[in-house]
Design a protein around this motif. Structure first.
Motif, PDB file in Angstrom:
ATOM      1  N   GLN A 188       0.827  -1.203   0.000  1.00  0.00           N
ATOM      2  CA  GLN A 188       0.000   0.000   0.000  1.00  0.00           C
ATOM      3  C   GLN A 188       0.861   1.253   0.000  1.00  0.00           C
ATOM      4  OE1 GLN A 188      -3.400   0.156  -0.394  1.00  0.00           O
ATOM      5  NE2 GLN A 188      -2.920   2.337  -0.677  1.00  0.00           N
ATOM      6  N   THR A 189       2.016   1.200   0.666  1.00  0.00           N
ATOM      7  CA  THR A 189       2.931   2.342   0.677  1.00  0.00           C
ATOM      8  C   THR A 189       3.402   2.657  -0.737  1.00  0.00           C
ATOM      9  OG1 THR A 189       3.690   1.847   2.916  1.00  0.00           O
ATOM     10  CG2 THR A 189       5.138   3.210   1.552  1.00  0.00           C
ATOM     11  N   ILE A 190       3.696   1.623  -1.501  1.00  0.00           N
ATOM     12  CA  ILE A 190       4.132   1.815  -2.885  1.00  0.00           C
ATOM     13  C   ILE A 190       2.998   2.413  -3.719  1.00  0.00           C
ATOM     14  CG2 ILE A 190       4.997   0.686  -4.966  1.00  0.00           C
ATOM     15  CD1 ILE A 190       6.965   0.809  -2.609  1.00  0.00           C
ATOM     16  N   LYS A 191       1.793   1.935  -3.501  1.00  0.00           N
ATOM     17  CA  LYS A 191       0.645   2.472  -4.244  1.00  0.00           C
ATOM     18  C   LYS A 191       0.468   3.966  -3.954  1.00  0.00           C
ATOM     19  CE  LYS A 191      -1.942  -1.882  -4.448  1.00  0.00           C
ATOM     20  NZ  LYS A 191      -3.163  -2.611  -4.013  1.00  0.00           N
ATOM     21  N   ASN A 192       0.630   4.346  -2.688  1.00  0.00           N
ATOM     22  CA  ASN A 192       0.492   5.763  -2.326  1.00  0.00           C
ATOM     23  C   ASN A 192       1.567   6.609  -3.012  1.00  0.00           C
ATOM     24  OD1 ASN A 192      -1.607   4.999  -0.671  1.00  0.00           O
ATOM     25  ND2 ASN A 192      -0.390   5.019   1.205  1.00  0.00           N
TER      26      ASN A 192
END
Length: 240
Positions: A188-192
């Motif tokens: 999710q951090t990468i998606k953000n």
């Protein structure tokens, strides 16, 4: 206490050559190695090196841009970039991305050690180069001013260190999950970060992001290095 060094180079022979030179004495100790921007960012965050030596000719995100990613995750790291050409374009980019010294890749071992010791002593040879050339100084001022406005046209200057590392993963065809594993974070951090990266590059998807990065000179998809010959004693770094 020896300087803790992160060594970033695509060429294994170059890494071996540099390692042999700088570890011959007691000034430096290599604590981590990387061959691309994604790995360099992860290693910098994990090891917090006091010095990073980065090859500019990396396939994907260029070494000068990787310098910004390393500095973002490890602010106290001093950065030396080895480049094939010390031209005006490269000097301006190096200043904008926080490089302390820009050295010719063909520098010999003795010259490299002198430069590294100067940088570790707090000197910034790159600033000296800029201040002696008014045209470059003016261009640096313009680039910094543009970056400070948050203008997407500033390209890599507008990206954070993590976003630069993610872009490097995108260039390599990695999925969000694979990039997350490489940076030791959750997906999710990468998606953000990806959402922010696309916005800053005015891109609608990953492909457009790569095209934009190529157009602004952030990445070079063709910088695939051939297998280099064994290093010559007088010039360990000519194969860069």
């Amino acid at each position: 206490m020896p300087e803790r060094v992160l060594l970033v180079a695509q060429s294994p022979v170059l890494r071996i050559g540099i390692q042999g030179v700088i570890e011959a004495g007691e000034d430096f100790r290599i604590v981590a190695e990387a061959e691309n921007g994604l790995q360099a960012t992860a290693m910098a965050a994990s090891h917090l090196p006091t010095l990073a030596i980065i090859q500019d000719a990396l396939r994907g995100v260029s070494g000068v841009v990787v310098a910004r990613a390393v500095r973002d995750v490890s602010p106290r790291t001093r950065i030396v970039v080895l480049t094939d050409e010390v031209d005006d374009e490269r000097v301006v980019a190096a200043v904008v991305h926080g490089v302390d010294a820009l050295l010719p890749a063909a520098i010999d071992g003795a010259g490299l050690l002198v430069a590294l010791r100067r940088v570790c002593a707090g000197e910034r040879p790159l600033e000296e180069l800029v201040l002696t050339r008014a045209v470059i100084a003016a261009r640096v001022f313009d680039e910094v001013r543009i970056a400070a406005t948050g203008n997407p046209s500033a390209g890599s200057s507008a990206l954070s260190g993590r976003e630069i590392a993610i872009l490097d993963g995108v260039v390599r065809g990695m999925s969000n999950r694979e990039i997350a594993a490489g940076l030791y974070v959750v997906e999710q951090t990468i998606k953000n970060h990806m959402t922010s990266l696309l916005r800053k590059l005015s891109a609608g998807d990953r492909t457009e992001a790569v095209v934009s990065a190529v157009r602004t000179g952030m990445i070079d998809l063709g910088a695939q290095l051939p297998a280099p010959p064994p290093p010559a004693p007088s010039s360990l770094f000519s194969m860069a």
